[in-house]
Scaffold this motif. Sequence first.
Motif, PDB file in Angstrom:
ATOM      1  N   GLN A 129     -18.598   3.556  -7.963  1.00 22.14           N
ATOM      2  CA  GLN A 129     -17.332   4.285  -8.147  1.00 22.14           C
ATOM      3  C   GLN A 129     -16.604   4.454  -6.826  1.00 22.14           C
ATOM      4  OE1 GLN A 129     -16.328   5.135 -11.210  1.00 22.14           O
ATOM      5  NE2 GLN A 129     -14.350   5.880 -10.408  1.00 22.14           N
ATOM      6  N   PHE A 130     -17.308   4.692  -5.761  1.00 17.38           N
ATOM      7  CA  PHE A 130     -16.724   4.859  -4.440  1.00 17.38           C
ATOM      8  C   PHE A 130     -15.953   3.630  -4.020  1.00 17.38           C
ATOM      9  CE2 PHE A 130     -16.864   4.301   0.130  1.00 17.38           C
ATOM     10  CZ  PHE A 130     -16.383   5.511   0.603  1.00 17.38           C
ATOM     11  N   LEU A 131     -16.673   2.458  -4.183  1.00 20.86           N
ATOM     12  CA  LEU A 131     -16.044   1.204  -3.763  1.00 20.86           C
ATOM     13  C   LEU A 131     -14.877   0.846  -4.670  1.00 20.86           C
ATOM     14  CD1 LEU A 131     -19.259  -0.905  -2.933  1.00 20.86           C
ATOM     15  CD2 LEU A 131     -17.628   0.184  -1.323  1.00 20.86           C
ATOM     16  N   HIS A 132     -14.974   1.231  -5.939  1.00 18.59           N
ATOM     17  CA  HIS A 132     -13.893   0.925  -6.881  1.00 18.59           C
ATOM     18  C   HIS A 132     -12.611   1.678  -6.511  1.00 18.59           C
ATOM     19  CE1 HIS A 132     -11.916  -0.054 -10.626  1.00 18.59           C
ATOM     20  NE2 HIS A 132     -11.657   1.291 -10.786  1.00 18.59           N
ATOM     21  N   ASN A 133     -12.736   2.914  -6.047  1.00 18.84           N
ATOM     22  CA  ASN A 133     -11.537   3.729  -5.752  1.00 18.84           C
ATOM     23  C   ASN A 133     -11.120   3.669  -4.287  1.00 18.84           C
ATOM     24  OD1 ASN A 133     -11.367   4.646  -8.411  1.00 18.84           O
ATOM     25  ND2 ASN A 133     -12.830   6.322  -8.026  1.00 18.84           N
ATOM     26  N   TYR A 134     -11.960   3.077  -3.477  1.00 17.88           N
ATOM     27  CA  TYR A 134     -11.707   3.069  -2.047  1.00 17.88           C
ATOM     28  C   TYR A 134     -10.368   2.440  -1.716  1.00 17.88           C
ATOM     29  CZ  TYR A 134     -11.917   1.837   2.860  1.00 17.88           C
ATOM     30  OH  TYR A 134     -11.592   1.665   4.184  1.00 17.88           O
ATOM     31  N   LEU A 135     -10.102   1.294  -2.301  1.00 20.25           N
ATOM     32  CA  LEU A 135      -8.872   0.581  -1.969  1.00 20.25           C
ATOM     33  C   LEU A 135      -7.641   1.389  -2.366  1.00 20.25           C
ATOM     34  CD1 LEU A 135      -9.866  -3.051  -3.019  1.00 20.25           C
ATOM     35  CD2 LEU A 135      -9.712  -2.099  -0.715  1.00 20.25           C
ATOM     36  N   LEU A 136      -7.723   2.136  -3.460  1.00 18.87           N
ATOM     37  CA  LEU A 136      -6.560   2.930  -3.891  1.00 18.87           C
ATOM     38  C   LEU A 136      -6.348   4.137  -2.989  1.00 18.87           C
ATOM     39  CD1 LEU A 136      -7.172   2.899  -7.772  1.00 18.87           C
ATOM     40  CD2 LEU A 136      -5.526   1.554  -6.477  1.00 18.87           C
ATOM     41  N   VAL A 137      -7.425   4.750  -2.570  1.00 17.30           N
ATOM     42  CA  VAL A 137      -7.311   5.979  -1.794  1.00 17.30           C
ATOM     43  C   VAL A 137      -7.044   5.698  -0.321  1.00 17.30           C
ATOM     44  CG1 VAL A 137      -8.529   8.061  -1.056  1.00 17.30           C
ATOM     45  CG2 VAL A 137      -8.748   7.245  -3.415  1.00 17.30           C
ATOM     46  N   SER A 138      -7.590   4.659   0.190  1.00 18.30           N
ATOM     47  CA  SER A 138      -7.511   4.420   1.641  1.00 18.30           C
ATOM     48  C   SER A 138      -6.121   3.949   2.094  1.00 18.30           C
ATOM     49  CB  SER A 138      -8.551   3.371   2.059  1.00 18.30           C
ATOM     50  OG  SER A 138      -8.287   2.138   1.385  1.00 18.30           O
ATOM     51  N   ALA A 139      -5.260   3.480   1.180  1.00 20.42           N
ATOM     52  CA  ALA A 139      -3.919   2.988   1.568  1.00 20.42           C
ATOM     53  C   ALA A 139      -3.010   4.162   1.919  1.00 20.42           C
ATOM     54  CB  ALA A 139      -3.322   2.179   0.434  1.00 20.42           C
ATOM     55  N   VAL A 140      -2.633   4.254   3.168  1.00 21.93           N
ATOM     56  CA  VAL A 140      -1.759   5.345   3.645  1.00 21.93           C
ATOM     57  C   VAL A 140      -0.530   4.731   4.324  1.00 21.93           C
ATOM     58  CG1 VAL A 140      -1.543   7.353   5.118  1.00 21.93           C
ATOM     59  CG2 VAL A 140      -3.711   6.848   4.000  1.00 21.93           C
ATOM     60  N   GLY A 141       0.671   5.126   3.892  1.00 23.86           N
ATOM     61  CA  GLY A 141       1.907   4.600   4.481  1.00 23.86           C
ATOM     62  C   GLY A 141       2.189   5.185   5.866  1.00 23.86           C
ATOM     63  N   GLU A 142       3.025   4.483   6.645  1.00 13.85           N
ATOM     64  CA  GLU A 142       3.375   4.939   7.983  1.00 13.85           C
ATOM     65  C   GLU A 142       4.475   6.032   7.912  1.00 13.85           C
ATOM     66  OE1 GLU A 142       2.067   4.126  10.836  1.00 13.85           O
ATOM     67  OE2 GLU A 142       0.643   2.708   9.928  1.00 13.85           O
ATOM     68  N   SER A 143       4.391   6.964   8.838  1.00 16.04           N
ATOM     69  CA  SER A 143       5.413   8.031   8.907  1.00 16.04           C
ATOM     70  C   SER A 143       6.686   7.517   9.587  1.00 16.04           C
ATOM     71  CB  SER A 143       4.889   9.241   9.697  1.00 16.04           C
ATOM     72  OG  SER A 143       3.797   9.832   9.020  1.00 16.04           O
ATOM     73  N   THR A 144       7.842   7.874   9.015  1.00 12.51           N
ATOM     74  CA  THR A 144       9.116   7.479   9.611  1.00 12.51           C
ATOM     75  C   THR A 144       9.395   8.378  10.815  1.00 12.51           C
ATOM     76  OG1 THR A 144       9.951   6.835   7.448  1.00 12.51           O
ATOM     77  CG2 THR A 144      11.576   7.202   9.203  1.00 12.51           C
ATOM     78  N   PRO A 145       9.744   7.802  11.978  1.00 14.81           N
ATOM     79  CA  PRO A 145      10.013   8.633  13.163  1.00 14.81           C
ATOM     80  C   PRO A 145      11.214   9.594  12.899  1.00 14.81           C
ATOM     81  CG  PRO A 145       9.771   6.342  13.768  1.00 14.81           C
ATOM     82  CD  PRO A 145       9.829   6.360  12.286  1.00 14.81           C
ATOM     83  N   ILE A 146      11.080  10.801  13.323  1.00 15.29           N
ATOM     84  CA  ILE A 146      12.140  11.814  13.154  1.00 15.29           C
ATOM     85  C   ILE A 146      12.841  12.012  14.496  1.00 15.29           C
ATOM     86  CG2 ILE A 146      12.683  14.200  12.581  1.00 15.29           C
ATOM     87  CD1 ILE A 146      11.815  12.522  10.224  1.00 15.29           C
TER      88      ILE A 146
END
Length: 546
Positions: free
Chosen positions: A299-316
Motif C-alpha cells: 500500500q505504501f508503494l502504491h500511494n507513494y507516487l501520488l503523495v510524493s508529487a509536490v509542486g514548486e512555489s511561485t516566487p512572491i
Amino acid sequence: MAQKGVELDSEKLSCSICVDLLKDPVTIPCGHSYCMECIKDHWDVEDWRRIYSCPQCRKCFKPRPDLEKNVMLAELVEDLKKTGLQAAAAGPEDVSCDVCIKRKMKAVKSCFVCLASYCEKHLQPHYESPPFKKHKLAGPSKNLQENICSRHNEVKKLFCCTDQQLICSVCSVEEHKGHNIVSAAAERTERQKELEVSQQNIQQRICGRENDVMLLQQEVEDINDCADKAMEENAKMFCKLIHLIQKRSSEVKQQITSQQEAEVSRVKELQEELKQEISALKKKDAEMKQLLDTEDHTQFLHNYLLVSAVGESTPISIPPRIHFQKVTAAVSDVSDKVQEILKNMWTLNPQRAVKTEVLPPQPEPEPKTRAGFLEYSHDITLDPNTAQKLLVLSEEDRKVTVVKLPQPYSDHPDRFTTNLQVLSRESLTGRCYWEVDLRGLGAVVAVSYKEISRKLAPKNPFGHTEKSWALCCSRDSYTFLHKNNKTPLSSKIGVYLDHTAGLLSFYRVSETMTLLHRVQTTFTEPLHAGVQFVCYGSSAEFIKLR
C-alpha cells in the motif's frame, strides 16, 4: 379793543413771505395767511406745474384756490397800526421805552437828538410832528449816553482823525483845535467802505474754507468708499482662494485615498494567494504523515507516487512600502510660498498698497472730432416706467415729447411724479457718447444715478442734488447744474462720459464739436441718461448713431 385788555402781536399778523404786516390778508385752504400779492406771486411761479403749495406747510392744492380778502385779519392789522399795541413789554435784555411810566414797553427806536428810546406808541410824535421829523432815529440802543461828551454835555457829531476819537463841537475849538476834524457821518462812510472790503475778504475766506471742508469731506467719503470696495473685493478674492485651497486639499486627499486603496488591495491579493498555498501544503503534509504511518509495504508503494508529487512555489515579489512624503513635501512647499506672498503683499509697501486703491484712474485723452466720439457711441432708449405722465415716448422709446393731457401710465415706483423727467433703460459705465436732438423752448440734458428721488421730485429736479449732473438748454444760453450750483455757459447736444475716470463733457454738435462744459468728479454707481422739460410742446430725441 384796548379797553378789553387785548394785546396784538405784530409777528402773528405778519406775512411769512415779505416778513411785514399783512396787506390785504387772505387765508388759503390749509389755514395760513399771506398778503394777497405775495401769495399770488408765489403761485405764479408754480403755475407751470399746475400744482400750488403753501410756503409754510408745503401742502399742495389743485386747482389753484380762489383768493378772498380776510376781513377780520384786515381789521386787526388796522387796529394794530392805529393803536400801536404791537409793542411788547420790555424784557431783561430789551431796551425799554424812556417815556412809559408804569409798565415799561419794549423800545422800537432810539432818537440821537432826544437821547431817548421810544416804544411804538410814544414814537408817533416823531412821525407826525414836523419838529420831531428832523430827528435822527435808529434801532433801539442801550448806549445812547456814549454819544454825549462827558466834559461839555454835547452830542458827539465830529471825529478827530488826529486823535482817532469822537468829539463834540466844543471839543473841536478847544483841546482838539487845529486837528484834522471831519463829521462823524463822513468818517463812518470811509470806515464803512474799509469794513465792507474786510467783510468781503472774510466772506471769501469763509467760502474758500467751506469749499476746503467740502473737498476734505469728499476725500473722506472717497477714502471710505475705496476702503469699503477694497475690503469687499479682497473678501471675495480670499473666499475664492480659500475655496480653491479647500478644493485642492480635497483632491489631494482623494488622490492619497485612491492610491492607498489600490496598494492595500494589491497586497491583500498576494496575501490571499499565500494563504491558499499554505493550505495546500498543509494538506500535502497530512497525506505524507498518513502514508509514513502505513505498515503495508504494498500500500505504501502504491500511494507513494501520488503523495510524493509536490509542486514548486511561485516566487512572491513584495513591493517596497509606499510613502507619501513627496505629496506632503509639495503641499508644505506651496504653503510656505503662499505665506511668503501674503506676508510680503502688505509688509513690503503698505502705503503704496493703500495709495494704489485711493488714486482714481487717469482719464484717457478725450476725442477731438465727432468721428472720434462716434467710436464710443451708445444707443439710448428711454424707460417708460420712469416717464412722468405728461411725457409721451415714441420712435422705439428714443424720443420724448411733452403733452398737455396725462397719459394712462400705470403706477410704478420708478416713475417721476411731478417734474417732467425720464431716465434711460441702460445703465452707463466705461466710455460712452450719445447725442440728443432738442426741439421747442428748452430742455435739460442730464445724467443721474438711478435712485434719484421720485416722490420728492419738486425739491430734486435734475442738477439740484449730488446724484445728478445737468445741462439746461434754451434758445439763447446753456447752464450747467450740479448740487443746485449754476454755471452759465455760452439744437443738438453731444454727451461724452468716461465713467471710470470720472469725466463728463457736454458738446454742441455741428460741423465742429464745441465744448459747453466739462466736469471732473468720482462716479460711485452706474449712470443713466435723462431729460427734463419745463414747458409744453418741447421734445428730445436720442439720436441712433449706429
